[in-house]
Design a protein around this motif. Structure first.
Motif, PDB file in Angstrom:
ATOM      1  N   TYR A  13       1.628  -0.090 -12.849  1.00  0.00           N
ATOM      2  CA  TYR A  13       1.705  -0.659 -11.475  1.00  0.00           C
ATOM      3  C   TYR A  13       3.008  -1.692 -11.672  1.00  0.00           C
ATOM      4  O   TYR A  13       4.068  -1.735 -11.059  1.00  0.00           O
ATOM      5  CB  TYR A  13       0.641  -1.663 -11.217  1.00  0.00           C
ATOM      6  N   HIS A  14       3.126  -2.358 -12.966  1.00  0.00           N
ATOM      7  CA  HIS A  14       4.281  -3.637 -13.046  1.00  0.00           C
ATOM      8  C   HIS A  14       5.678  -3.011 -13.514  1.00  0.00           C
ATOM      9  O   HIS A  14       6.403  -2.658 -12.728  1.00  0.00           O
ATOM     10  CB  HIS A  14       3.729  -4.631 -13.996  1.00  0.00           C
ATOM     11  N   ARG A  15       5.588  -2.509 -14.980  1.00  0.00           N
ATOM     12  CA  ARG A  15       6.784  -2.206 -15.390  1.00  0.00           C
ATOM     13  C   ARG A  15       7.505  -0.841 -14.722  1.00  0.00           C
ATOM     14  O   ARG A  15       8.745  -0.863 -14.717  1.00  0.00           O
ATOM     15  CB  ARG A  15       6.857  -2.135 -16.856  1.00  0.00           C
TER      16      ARG A  15
ATOM     17  N   ASP B  58      -6.835 -15.124   2.168  1.00  0.00           N
ATOM     18  CA  ASP B  58      -6.227 -15.675   3.307  1.00  0.00           C
ATOM     19  C   ASP B  58      -4.724 -15.273   3.241  1.00  0.00           C
ATOM     20  O   ASP B  58      -3.828 -16.138   2.959  1.00  0.00           O
ATOM     21  CB  ASP B  58      -6.306 -17.246   3.587  1.00  0.00           C
ATOM     22  N   ARG B  59      -4.602 -14.182   3.436  1.00  0.00           N
ATOM     23  CA  ARG B  59      -3.134 -13.741   3.350  1.00  0.00           C
ATOM     24  C   ARG B  59      -2.450 -12.630   4.388  1.00  0.00           C
ATOM     25  O   ARG B  59      -3.271 -12.013   4.844  1.00  0.00           O
ATOM     26  CB  ARG B  59      -2.895 -13.199   2.029  1.00  0.00           C
ATOM     27  N   ASP B  60      -1.326 -12.803   4.465  1.00  0.00           N
ATOM     28  CA  ASP B  60      -0.657 -11.813   5.316  1.00  0.00           C
ATOM     29  C   ASP B  60      -0.329 -10.377   4.571  1.00  0.00           C
ATOM     30  O   ASP B  60      -0.705 -10.267   3.434  1.00  0.00           O
ATOM     31  CB  ASP B  60       0.890 -12.390   5.708  1.00  0.00           C
TER      32      ASP B  60
ATOM     33  N   ASP C  63       3.659  -6.459  -2.996  1.00  0.00           N
ATOM     34  CA  ASP C  63       3.457  -7.791  -3.190  1.00  0.00           C
ATOM     35  C   ASP C  63       4.434  -8.302  -4.056  1.00  0.00           C
ATOM     36  O   ASP C  63       4.783  -9.457  -4.267  1.00  0.00           O
ATOM     37  CB  ASP C  63       2.116  -8.085  -3.394  1.00  0.00           C
ATOM     38  N   HIS C  64       4.420  -7.407  -5.242  1.00  0.00           N
ATOM     39  CA  HIS C  64       5.051  -8.015  -6.304  1.00  0.00           C
ATOM     40  C   HIS C  64       6.597  -7.915  -6.470  1.00  0.00           C
ATOM     41  O   HIS C  64       7.219  -8.873  -6.827  1.00  0.00           O
ATOM     42  CB  HIS C  64       4.621  -7.112  -7.648  1.00  0.00           C
ATOM     43  N   ARG C  65       7.038  -6.787  -5.655  1.00  0.00           N
ATOM     44  CA  ARG C  65       8.504  -6.835  -5.488  1.00  0.00           C
ATOM     45  C   ARG C  65       8.954  -8.070  -4.530  1.00  0.00           C
ATOM     46  O   ARG C  65      10.157  -8.463  -4.575  1.00  0.00           O
ATOM     47  CB  ARG C  65       9.063  -5.663  -4.837  1.00  0.00           C
TER      48      ARG C  65
ATOM     49  N   LEU D 187     -13.512  -8.350   3.649  1.00  0.00           N
ATOM     50  CA  LEU D 187     -14.705  -8.241   2.990  1.00  0.00           C
ATOM     51  C   LEU D 187     -14.764  -7.712   1.576  1.00  0.00           C
ATOM     52  O   LEU D 187     -15.360  -8.327   0.602  1.00  0.00           O
ATOM     53  CB  LEU D 187     -15.635  -7.525   3.982  1.00  0.00           C
ATOM     54  N   GLY D 188     -14.044  -6.474   1.510  1.00  0.00           N
ATOM     55  CA  GLY D 188     -13.702  -6.044   0.316  1.00  0.00           C
ATOM     56  C   GLY D 188     -13.080  -7.011  -0.806  1.00  0.00           C
ATOM     57  O   GLY D 188     -13.526  -7.024  -1.900  1.00  0.00           O
ATOM     58  N   VAL D 189     -12.174  -7.653  -0.395  1.00  0.00           N
ATOM     59  CA  VAL D 189     -11.567  -8.497  -1.310  1.00  0.00           C
ATOM     60  C   VAL D 189     -12.645  -9.769  -1.945  1.00  0.00           C
ATOM     61  O   VAL D 189     -12.872  -9.895  -2.982  1.00  0.00           O
ATOM     62  CB  VAL D 189     -10.553  -9.381  -0.797  1.00  0.00           C
TER      63      VAL D 189
HETATM   64  C1  LIG Z   1      -3.912  -7.549 -18.839  1.00  0.00           C
HETATM   65  C2  LIG Z   1      -3.401  -7.377 -17.429  1.00  0.00           C
HETATM   66  C3  LIG Z   1      -2.161  -8.285 -17.443  1.00  0.00           C
HETATM   67  C4  LIG Z   1      -1.522  -8.073 -15.994  1.00  0.00           C
HETATM   68  C5  LIG Z   1      -0.323  -8.673 -15.968  1.00  0.00           C
HETATM   69  C6  LIG Z   1       0.359  -8.339 -14.700  1.00  0.00           C
HETATM   70  C7  LIG Z   1       1.874  -8.899 -14.697  1.00  0.00           C
HETATM   71  C8  LIG Z   1       2.665  -8.941 -13.350  1.00  0.00           C
HETATM   72  C9  LIG Z   1       2.527 -10.344 -13.154  1.00  0.00           C
HETATM   73  C10 LIG Z   1       2.145 -10.783 -12.040  1.00  0.00           C
HETATM   74  C11 LIG Z   1       1.463  -9.973 -10.893  1.00  0.00           C
HETATM   75  C12 LIG Z   1       0.073 -10.316 -10.636  1.00  0.00           C
HETATM   76  C13 LIG Z   1      -0.390  -9.437  -9.407  1.00  0.00           C
HETATM   77  C14 LIG Z   1      -1.694  -9.727  -9.102  1.00  0.00           C
HETATM   78  C15 LIG Z   1      -2.310  -8.863  -7.907  1.00  0.00           C
HETATM   79  C16 LIG Z   1      -3.791  -9.011  -8.009  1.00  0.00           C
HETATM   80  C17 LIG Z   1      -4.386  -8.675  -6.837  1.00  0.00           C
HETATM   81  C18 LIG Z   1      -5.750  -8.624  -6.988  1.00  0.00           C
HETATM   82  O1  LIG Z   1      -6.315  -8.833  -8.050  1.00  0.00           O
HETATM   83  S1  LIG Z   1      -6.963  -8.156  -5.637  1.00  0.00           S
HETATM   84  C19 LIG Z   1      -8.202  -8.657  -6.520  1.00  0.00           C
HETATM   85  C20 LIG Z   1      -9.573  -7.976  -5.408  1.00  0.00           C
HETATM   86  N1  LIG Z   1      -9.580  -6.607  -5.311  1.00  0.00           N
HETATM   87  C21 LIG Z   1      -9.126  -6.251  -3.926  1.00  0.00           C
HETATM   88  O2  LIG Z   1      -8.778  -7.059  -3.164  1.00  0.00           O
HETATM   89  C22 LIG Z   1      -9.664  -4.681  -3.827  1.00  0.00           C
HETATM   90  C23 LIG Z   1     -10.062  -4.828  -2.427  1.00  0.00           C
HETATM   91  N2  LIG Z   1      -9.871  -3.629  -1.688  1.00  0.00           N
HETATM   92  C24 LIG Z   1     -11.186  -2.514  -1.755  1.00  0.00           C
HETATM   93  O3  LIG Z   1     -11.645  -2.657  -2.626  1.00  0.00           O
HETATM   94  C25 LIG Z   1     -10.761  -1.441  -0.978  1.00  0.00           C
HETATM   95  O4  LIG Z   1      -9.500  -1.556  -0.450  1.00  0.00           O
HETATM   96  C26 LIG Z   1     -11.443  -1.342   0.198  1.00  0.00           C
HETATM   97  C27 LIG Z   1     -13.152  -1.402  -0.222  1.00  0.00           C
HETATM   98  C28 LIG Z   1     -11.570  -2.825   1.127  1.00  0.00           C
HETATM   99  C29 LIG Z   1     -11.122  -0.342   1.485  1.00  0.00           C
HETATM  100  O5  LIG Z   1     -11.229   0.784   0.927  1.00  0.00           O
HETATM  101  P1  LIG Z   1     -10.982   2.193   1.521  1.00  0.00           P
HETATM  102  O6  LIG Z   1     -10.579   3.262   0.790  1.00  0.00           O
HETATM  103  O7  LIG Z   1     -12.328   2.275   2.388  1.00  0.00           O
HETATM  104  O8  LIG Z   1      -9.903   1.542   2.641  1.00  0.00           O
HETATM  105  P2  LIG Z   1      -8.377   1.871   2.661  1.00  0.00           P
HETATM  106  O9  LIG Z   1      -7.795   3.144   3.202  1.00  0.00           O
HETATM  107  O10 LIG Z   1      -8.116   1.682   1.174  1.00  0.00           O
HETATM  108  O11 LIG Z   1      -7.925   0.437   3.318  1.00  0.00           O
HETATM  109  C30 LIG Z   1      -7.642   0.369   4.639  1.00  0.00           C
HETATM  110  C31 LIG Z   1      -6.425  -0.246   4.838  1.00  0.00           C
HETATM  111  O12 LIG Z   1      -6.218  -1.423   4.137  1.00  0.00           O
HETATM  112  C32 LIG Z   1      -5.228  -1.635   3.353  1.00  0.00           C
HETATM  113  N3  LIG Z   1      -5.663  -2.347   2.116  1.00  0.00           N
HETATM  114  C33 LIG Z   1      -6.661  -1.897   1.455  1.00  0.00           C
HETATM  115  N4  LIG Z   1      -6.832  -2.760   0.343  1.00  0.00           N
HETATM  116  C34 LIG Z   1      -6.049  -3.801   0.280  1.00  0.00           C
HETATM  117  C35 LIG Z   1      -5.753  -5.031  -0.062  1.00  0.00           C
HETATM  118  N5  LIG Z   1      -6.230  -5.489  -1.342  1.00  0.00           N
HETATM  119  N6  LIG Z   1      -4.778  -5.835   0.467  1.00  0.00           N
HETATM  120  C36 LIG Z   1      -4.184  -5.424   1.593  1.00  0.00           C
HETATM  121  N7  LIG Z   1      -4.483  -4.485   2.218  1.00  0.00           N
HETATM  122  C37 LIG Z   1      -5.281  -3.443   1.728  1.00  0.00           C
HETATM  123  C38 LIG Z   1      -5.091  -0.335   2.943  1.00  0.00           C
HETATM  124  O13 LIG Z   1      -3.546   0.145   2.567  1.00  0.00           O
HETATM  125  C39 LIG Z   1      -5.126   0.303   4.261  1.00  0.00           C
HETATM  126  O14 LIG Z   1      -4.164   0.101   5.282  1.00  0.00           O
HETATM  127  P3  LIG Z   1      -3.149   1.292   5.747  1.00  0.00           P
HETATM  128  O15 LIG Z   1      -3.808   2.065   6.739  1.00  0.00           O
HETATM  129  O16 LIG Z   1      -2.717   2.318   4.480  1.00  0.00           O
HETATM  130  O17 LIG Z   1      -1.811   0.675   6.522  1.00  0.00           O
END
Ligand SMILES: CCCCCCCC/C=C\CCCCCCCC(=O)SCCNC(=O)CCNC(=O)[C@H](O)C(C)(C)COP(=O)(O)OP(=O)(O)OC[C@H]1O[C@@H](n2cnc3c(N)ncnc32)[C@H](O)[C@@H]1OP(=O)(O)O
Length: 321
Positions: A81-83, A159-161, A118-120, A33-35
């Protein structure tokens, strides 16, 4: 052949091998839901922003706050996060390490340990089965390419693992500072939206100023950063130049270089993942590398893996024969 992390990324993490699975189940409903919320609310603001920009709300204060927040959080992702955290392109002093983890967390792209794992995994299986977001898993042809674009850009997030953190990010899980920043992810998410609102309110001394800053420098800025970041996974694995030899479809896409802070020189990055500079050729803008250079001059980072002529010659396309 078994691909290990060390072979592909150069490995900031110790590749502690073993038969550990690459994924460990699915995300729970609360996180899912957060996502949805953190993707669709900023995205809705971005759509609304187009007509609203014609005379409603947008002030120079909002623009400046949005640019400042984009710079801080975007470089938090690219340098932090990245480099640094994923690829270990340099070593950093503790205050900078923590600052980079916090700045990256404020990009609303998930907590650092999950992002890095995820990135590694992406590098270990790039454009092959096991890559969390390759556009090429659906085959070729127009429909497969359209599906592939959607999946790699943002579909994979819905929808991901869950990537096995023990396998792909044991170094970060053993770092108390990073675990703390990771656990406070919800706080950084709140800060990234409230900070510009408070600043906008104080600068204009009005509730209206706080509201427009929240909208433009909070929501709209996060949405733009999301799509720029995701474009690295989608566009930069689909089209562009490939002057270096990598084992996947990663390509250089020059129009994204400025907005992505140098990350769209993605072909070089996959050819030499631990290199601190991605825009290695003359004229290839890479502000992340510039900032790492500056940090080095200040003495905040050391052991930076800068590109060498020998290494570049080795990975240049056409040189390998
Ligand atoms: C100029 C920039 C250029 C950059 C270029 C990059 C170059 C590199 C090249 C390419 C790489 C690209 C890579 C892209 C990656 C993109 C990823 C996205 O965009 S995600 C977008 C949406 N945003 C979210 O998904 C956040 C949503 N999450 C939240 O807001 C919070 O986590 C929330 C509200 C759902 C929960 O927060 P709580 O603090 O209350 O709870 P808590 O303890 O954090 O989470 C409970 C469990 O869920 C896991 N969890 C939390 N968020 C997760 C997530 N997003 N995915 C998987 N698990 C998650 C946690 O690790 C924890 O697990 P445990 O107990 O430690 O095992």
């Amino acid at each position: 052949m078994t691909t290990t992390l060390d072979e592909t990324s150069g490995g900031a993490a110790p590749p502690n091998g073993g038969p550990k699975p690459i994924t460990v189940g699915s995300r729970n409903n609360y996180v899912q839901l957060g996502v949805y919320v953190f993707i669709f609310v900023p995205f809705a603001a971005l759509i609304a922003a187009v007509p609203l920009a014609w005379g409603w709300g947008l002030t120079w204060t909002d623009v400046i706050l949005a640019v400042v927040m984009f710079e801080i959080t975007g470089h938090g992702v690219t340098i932090g996060y990245h480099r640094f955290f994923t690829h270990g392109s340099f070593k950093a002093k503790r205050p900078l390490k923590i600052a980079l983890a916090v700045a990256g967390s404020m990009a609303v792209q998930g907590p650092p340990i999950i992002w890095v794992a995820d990135h590694r995994r992406h590098h270990a299986y790039s454009d092959k089965e096991g890559d969390p977001h390759s556009p090429w898993l659906f085959g070729t042809g127009p429909v497969a390419i359209a599906k592939g674009f959607w999946h790699s850009h943002m579909g994979w997030l819905f929808d991901r693992d869950i990537t096995n953190k023990e396998r792909f990010a044991p170094d970060l899980m053993a770092d108390k500072d990073i675990v703390k920043v990771n656990d406070l992810f919800a706080v950084w998410t709140a800060v990234t939206f409230l900070l510009p609102a408070v600043a906008g309110g104080l600068i204009t001394w009005s509730w209206w100023g706080a509201l427009t800053a929240f909208f433009w420098a909070g929501l709209v800025r996060v949405a733009i950063l999301h799509h720029v970041t995701w474009s690295t996974n989608s566009i930069c694995h689909m089209i562009g130049d490939r002057p270096f030899v990598s084992r996947d479809r990663a390509a250089n896409v020059w129009p994204l270089a400025i907005l992505s802070f140098g990350e769209s020189w993605h072909n070089l990055h996959h050819a030499d993942p631990t290199c601190a500079r991605h825009g290695v050729k003359r004229g290839q803008i890479d502000t992340s590398a510039r900032m790492i250079w500056l940090f080095e001059k200040f003495g905040w980072v050391h052991s930076v893996r800068w590109p060498t002529p020998q290494r570049l010659a080795k990975i240049s396309a056409g040189q390998e024969a």
